[in-house]
Design a protein around this motif. Structure first.
Motif, mmCIF file in Angstrom:
data_model
loop_
_atom_site.group_PDB
_atom_site.id
_atom_site.type_symbol
_atom_site.label_atom_id
_atom_site.label_comp_id
_atom_site.label_asym_id
_atom_site.label_seq_id
_atom_site.Cartn_x
_atom_site.Cartn_y
_atom_site.Cartn_z
ATOM 1 N N SER A 35 0.834 -1.200 0.000
ATOM 2 C CA SER A 35 0.000 0.000 0.000
ATOM 3 C C SER A 35 0.864 1.243 0.000
ATOM 4 O O SER A 35 2.028 1.209 0.422
ATOM 5 N N TRP A 36 0.252 2.318 -0.455
ATOM 6 C CA TRP A 36 0.855 3.635 -0.351
ATOM 7 C C TRP A 36 0.096 4.422 0.713
ATOM 8 O O TRP A 36 -1.146 4.418 0.732
ATOM 9 N N PHE A 37 0.851 5.092 1.558
ATOM 10 C CA PHE A 37 0.311 6.004 2.551
ATOM 11 C C PHE A 37 1.000 7.354 2.355
ATOM 12 O O PHE A 37 2.036 7.446 1.709
ATOM 13 N N ARG A 38 0.416 8.381 2.931
ATOM 14 C CA ARG A 38 1.056 9.688 2.885
ATOM 15 C C ARG A 38 0.835 10.401 4.201
ATOM 16 O O ARG A 38 -0.136 10.145 4.919
ATOM 17 N N GLN A 39 1.763 11.300 4.497
ATOM 18 C CA GLN A 39 1.665 12.064 5.733
ATOM 19 C C GLN A 39 2.134 13.483 5.479
ATOM 20 O O GLN A 39 3.279 13.712 5.083
ATOM 21 N N ALA A 40 1.226 14.409 5.693
ATOM 22 C CA ALA A 40 1.541 15.827 5.582
ATOM 23 C C ALA A 40 1.953 16.351 6.952
ATOM 24 O O ALA A 40 1.574 15.773 7.975
ATOM 25 N N PRO A 41 2.709 17.442 6.999
ATOM 26 C CA PRO A 41 3.137 17.985 8.290
ATOM 27 C C PRO A 41 1.952 18.278 9.199
ATOM 28 O O PRO A 41 0.964 18.898 8.777
ATOM 29 N N GLY A 42 2.033 17.792 10.421
ATOM 30 C CA GLY A 42 0.988 18.045 11.407
ATOM 31 C C GLY A 42 -0.246 17.182 11.253
ATOM 32 O O GLY A 42 -1.221 17.361 11.999
ATOM 33 N N LYS A 43 -0.222 16.258 10.297
ATOM 34 C CA LYS A 43 -1.381 15.395 10.082
ATOM 35 C C LYS A 43 -1.011 13.929 10.289
ATOM 36 O O LYS A 43 0.164 13.559 10.257
ATOM 37 N N GLU A 44 -2.040 13.118 10.474
ATOM 38 C CA GLU A 44 -1.817 11.687 10.638
ATOM 39 C C GLU A 44 -1.516 11.046 9.282
ATOM 40 O O GLU A 44 -1.895 11.563 8.233
ATOM 41 N N ARG A 45 -0.846 9.912 9.346
ATOM 42 C CA ARG A 45 -0.563 9.168 8.135
ATOM 43 C C ARG A 45 -1.875 8.615 7.583
ATOM 44 O O ARG A 45 -2.680 8.033 8.334
ATOM 45 N N GLU A 46 -2.111 8.774 6.293
ATOM 46 C CA GLU A 46 -3.365 8.336 5.720
ATOM 47 C C GLU A 46 -3.138 7.389 4.540
ATOM 48 O O GLU A 46 -2.162 7.506 3.796
ATOM 49 N N TYR A 47 -4.079 6.491 4.398
ATOM 50 C CA TYR A 47 -4.063 5.516 3.318
ATOM 51 C C TYR A 47 -4.342 6.203 1.989
ATOM 52 O O TYR A 47 -5.183 7.086 1.891
ATOM 53 N N VAL A 48 -3.639 5.766 0.945
ATOM 54 C CA VAL A 48 -3.812 6.318 -0.395
ATOM 55 C C VAL A 48 -4.313 5.254 -1.375
ATOM 56 O O VAL A 48 -5.322 5.446 -2.050
ATOM 57 N N ALA A 49 -3.589 4.141 -1.461
ATOM 58 C CA ALA A 49 -3.935 3.095 -2.425
ATOM 59 C C ALA A 49 -3.299 1.795 -1.997
ATOM 60 O O ALA A 49 -2.311 1.801 -1.251
ATOM 61 N N ARG A 50 -3.842 0.685 -2.484
ATOM 62 C CA ARG A 50 -3.284 -0.615 -2.136
ATOM 63 C C ARG A 50 -3.417 -1.559 -3.320
ATOM 64 O O ARG A 50 -4.265 -1.363 -4.195
ATOM 65 N N ILE A 51 -2.588 -2.580 -3.325
ATOM 66 C CA ILE A 51 -2.666 -3.609 -4.359
ATOM 67 C C ILE A 51 -2.395 -4.959 -3.719
ATOM 68 O O ILE A 51 -1.429 -5.128 -2.962
ATOM 69 N N PHE A 52 -3.282 -5.887 -3.984
ATOM 70 C CA PHE A 52 -3.113 -7.260 -3.519
ATOM 71 C C PHE A 52 -2.203 -7.933 -4.522
ATOM 72 O O PHE A 52 -2.603 -8.172 -5.669
ATOM 73 N N THR A 53 -0.982 -8.221 -4.122
ATOM 74 C CA THR A 53 0.051 -8.588 -5.081
ATOM 75 C C THR A 53 -0.192 -9.944 -5.745
ATOM 76 O O THR A 53 0.319 -10.194 -6.823
ATOM 77 N N ARG A 54 -0.969 -10.812 -5.130
ATOM 78 C CA ARG A 54 -1.207 -12.126 -5.760
ATOM 79 C C ARG A 54 -2.072 -12.005 -7.006
ATOM 80 O O ARG A 54 -1.914 -12.769 -7.953
ATOM 81 N N THR A 55 -2.989 -11.035 -7.000
ATOM 82 C CA THR A 55 -3.923 -10.916 -8.123
ATOM 83 C C THR A 55 -3.778 -9.594 -8.879
ATOM 84 O O THR A 55 -4.329 -9.446 -9.964
ATOM 85 N N GLY A 56 -3.074 -8.640 -8.283
ATOM 86 C CA GLY A 56 -2.972 -7.319 -8.893
ATOM 87 C C GLY A 56 -4.197 -6.463 -8.676
ATOM 88 O O GLY A 56 -4.360 -5.425 -9.322
ATOM 89 N N THR A 57 -5.063 -6.844 -7.767
ATOM 90 C CA THR A 57 -6.295 -6.097 -7.519
ATOM 91 C C THR A 57 -5.991 -4.794 -6.788
ATOM 92 O O THR A 57 -5.419 -4.812 -5.706
ATOM 93 N N PRO A 58 -6.374 -3.655 -7.384
ATOM 94 C CA PRO A 58 -6.095 -2.369 -6.753
ATOM 95 C C PRO A 58 -7.305 -1.819 -5.992
ATOM 96 O O PRO A 58 -8.444 -2.261 -6.203
ATOM 97 N N ALA A 59 -7.045 -0.856 -5.142
ATOM 98 C CA ALA A 59 -8.106 -0.111 -4.467
ATOM 99 C C ALA A 59 -7.531 1.237 -4.077
ATOM 100 O O ALA A 59 -6.312 1.383 -3.923
ATOM 101 N N TYR A 60 -8.441 2.215 -3.906
ATOM 102 C CA TYR A 60 -8.000 3.590 -3.697
ATOM 103 C C TYR A 60 -8.811 4.292 -2.621
ATOM 104 O O TYR A 60 -9.988 3.994 -2.410
ATOM 105 N N ALA A 61 -8.170 5.253 -1.987
ATOM 106 C CA ALA A 61 -8.901 6.163 -1.127
ATOM 107 C C ALA A 61 -9.756 7.066 -2.011
ATOM 108 O O ALA A 61 -9.404 7.362 -3.154
ATOM 109 N N ARG A 62 -10.867 7.521 -1.474
ATOM 110 C CA ARG A 62 -11.784 8.360 -2.249
ATOM 111 C C ARG A 62 -11.108 9.646 -2.722
ATOM 112 O O ARG A 62 -11.398 10.136 -3.816
#
Length: 123
Positions: A35-62
């Motif tokens: 997965s990819w996460f991101r963190q801006a200064p002063g903010k919590e780390r947030e989820y961005v996108a993920r991929i299930f590596t066995r199948t290549g299935t992706p998903a995204y934050a809104r």
């Protein structure tokens, strides 16, 4: 153990594009989700996108769906995050993370982390 190294960050103007890379080494059989996460200064780390590596299935934050694309190259043990139509609010340190047992969106559930790559989007 799994080692993750991110690259590809930089500074762009709003509306621009960047592609981040996450390359894994070590015991790559120890994870099945990156997965990819991101963190801006002063903010919590947030989820961005993920991929299930066995199948290549992706998903995204809104907040990024339709603008970002996650993909993988199994031969290179690499996962990519193509970021288009970037906005100033996308400015953050971007991290890739890996875990076994499927994909989750909570950072604390991930076992392995890279060092991060900075993305700065100016208006």
């Amino acid at each position: 153990l799994v080692q993750l190294v991110e690259s590809g960050g930089g500074s762009v103007q709003a509306g621009g594009s960047l592609t981040l890379s996450c390359t894994a080494s070590g015991s790559t059989s120890e994870y099945n989700c990156i997965s990819w996460f991101r963190q801006a200064p002063g903010k919590e780390r947030e989820y961005v996108a993920r991929i299930f590596t066995r199948t290549g299935t992706p998903a995204y934050a809104r907040s990024v769906e339709g603008r970002f694309t996650i993909s993988q190259d199994n031969a290179k043990n690499a996962v990519y995050l193509q970021m288009n139509s970037l906005k100033p609010e996308d400015t953050a340190m971007y991290y890739c993370a890996a875990r076994s047992g499927g994909c989750l969106v909570t950072p604390t559930e991930y076992h392995y982390w890279g060092q991060g790559t900075q993305v700065t989007v100016s208006s």
